[in-house]
Motif scaffolding. Structure first.
Motif, PDB file in Angstrom:
ATOM      1  N   UNK A 111       1.543  -2.471 -14.111  1.00  0.00           N
ATOM      2  CA  UNK A 111       2.116  -3.133 -12.938  1.00  0.00           C
ATOM      3  C   UNK A 111       2.553  -2.085 -11.910  1.00  0.00           C
ATOM      4  N   UNK A 112       2.691  -2.469 -10.637  1.00  0.00           N
ATOM      5  CA  UNK A 112       3.130  -1.519  -9.605  1.00  0.00           C
ATOM      6  C   UNK A 112       4.641  -1.286  -9.675  1.00  0.00           C
ATOM      7  N   UNK A 113       5.071  -0.646 -10.768  1.00  0.00           N
ATOM      8  CA  UNK A 113       6.488  -0.321 -10.907  1.00  0.00           C
ATOM      9  C   UNK A 113       6.934   0.559  -9.740  1.00  0.00           C
ATOM     10  N   UNK A 114       8.205   0.446  -9.351  1.00  0.00           N
ATOM     11  CA  UNK A 114       8.720   1.276  -8.270  1.00  0.00           C
ATOM     12  C   UNK A 114       8.606   2.755  -8.605  1.00  0.00           C
ATOM     13  N   UNK A 115       8.748   3.094  -9.872  1.00  0.00           N
ATOM     14  CA  UNK A 115       8.629   4.496 -10.272  1.00  0.00           C
ATOM     15  C   UNK A 115       7.212   5.014 -10.087  1.00  0.00           C
ATOM     16  N   UNK A 116       6.244   4.103  -9.997  1.00  0.00           N
ATOM     17  CA  UNK A 116       4.854   4.500  -9.767  1.00  0.00           C
ATOM     18  C   UNK A 116       4.524   4.511  -8.280  1.00  0.00           C
ATOM     19  N   UNK A 117       4.764   3.395  -7.598  1.00  0.00           N
ATOM     20  CA  UNK A 117       4.376   3.318  -6.181  1.00  0.00           C
ATOM     21  C   UNK A 117       5.190   4.266  -5.312  1.00  0.00           C
ATOM     22  N   UNK A 118       6.393   4.616  -5.747  1.00  0.00           N
ATOM     23  CA  UNK A 118       7.207   5.549  -4.964  1.00  0.00           C
ATOM     24  C   UNK A 118       6.638   6.960  -4.984  1.00  0.00           C
TER      25      UNK A 118
END
Length: 266
Positions: free
Chosen positions: A163-170
């Motif tokens: 999923x596009x976790x914030x820790x990834x997309x950030x």
């Protein structure tokens, strides 16, 4: 020619022309006062050619990248499938709040430690990104047979897609956001809208900075047109894909100001 130009455009700061001795001295060092500075500028201008012709290599022009931004709009929604204007305004407001929250907390989330199984592909690895976002169950099954399997209930992100976790997309800079949008929208052109894809498209749009560059305009318009095309194939307004399709069209048209793509309220 220079005198003709001066007749049409009088000097705002008239300066006497430097003689040869003074011109030589002006070339030897920095000006000592405002008068010498202006005379030095005058001297340098007098040495410039009246007309400059750029030397352009035709081969480089042929290799230059061009952006084809289509101006065609979305297909009109079938009767009963178009969202109300109030709904569209509410989605834009919610989306704006999400974008502000991401921008506010981007630095914090980008420093969070990722799980060991989260291995983000290189920018040039299109196949890796498709598998990363969509999961093997969806992407590889679709590529092989044209149909997708239902994700398993086990929490296996390599199968289900991350999923596009914030820790990834950030951690994604604008170059990666735009490249990933292009990859996923390209895949969407030949596929259905699955939940994994919808989540990533929403997250990437939320990370897309304004004002948009031409490439971004082209990609998001392509996304909205694909959503409009797919919407015309839905059997009824009860189809579970309808809200997601309407939402993506709404955000592209209303938030990113591609107004010709907007659904008109009934």
């Amino acid at each position: 020619m220079r005198s003709d130009v001066e007749d049409l455009m009088p000097r705002l700061l008239p300066i006497e022309t430097a003689n040869k001795t003074e011109a030589l001295r002006l070339n030897e060092g920095a000006p000592r006062n405002p008068q010498e500075y202006l005379r030095q500028v005058q001297l340098e201008a007098s040495l410039c050619p009246e007309v400059v012709v750029a030397q352009i290599d035709p081969m480089k022009l042929r290799k230059a990248q061009t952006v084809n931004a289509s101006v065609s709009g979305c297909q009109a929604a079938p009767e009963g499938l178009s969202p109300s204007l109030g709904w569209q305004r509410q989605q834009v407001a919610n989306f704006s709040d999400v974008r502000q929250s991401i921008a506010k907390h981007r630095r914090h989330w980008s420093t969070q430690t990722l799980d060991e199984n989260v291995v983000m592909p290189k920018l040039s690895d299109e196949e890796g990104w498709k598998t990363f976002c969509l999961g093997e169950t969806v992407y590889k099954a679709t590529a092989a047979s044209g149909t997708h399997l239902e994700p398993s209930s086990a929490l296996d992100y390599s199968k289900m897609g991350f999923p596009p976790f914030l820790s990834i997309v950030s951690r994604l800079n604008q170059t990666t956001v735009l490249a990933l949008l292009e990859i996923l929208v390209g895949w969407f052109e030949e596929a259905e809208l699955v939940p994994q894809l919808g989540r990533w498209l929403y997250a990437l749009l939320a990370c897309l900075e304004k004002p948009l560059i031409p490439e971004a305009h082209s990609i998001i318009r392509q996304l909205a047109r694909r959503c409009g095309q797919l919407r015309t194939t839905l059997p009824s307004q009860e189809d579970t894909r309808l809200p997601a399709l309407n939402l993506l069209i709404c955000l592209v048209a209303r938030y990113f100001e591609q107004n010709d793509l907007a659904d008109q309220h009934e």
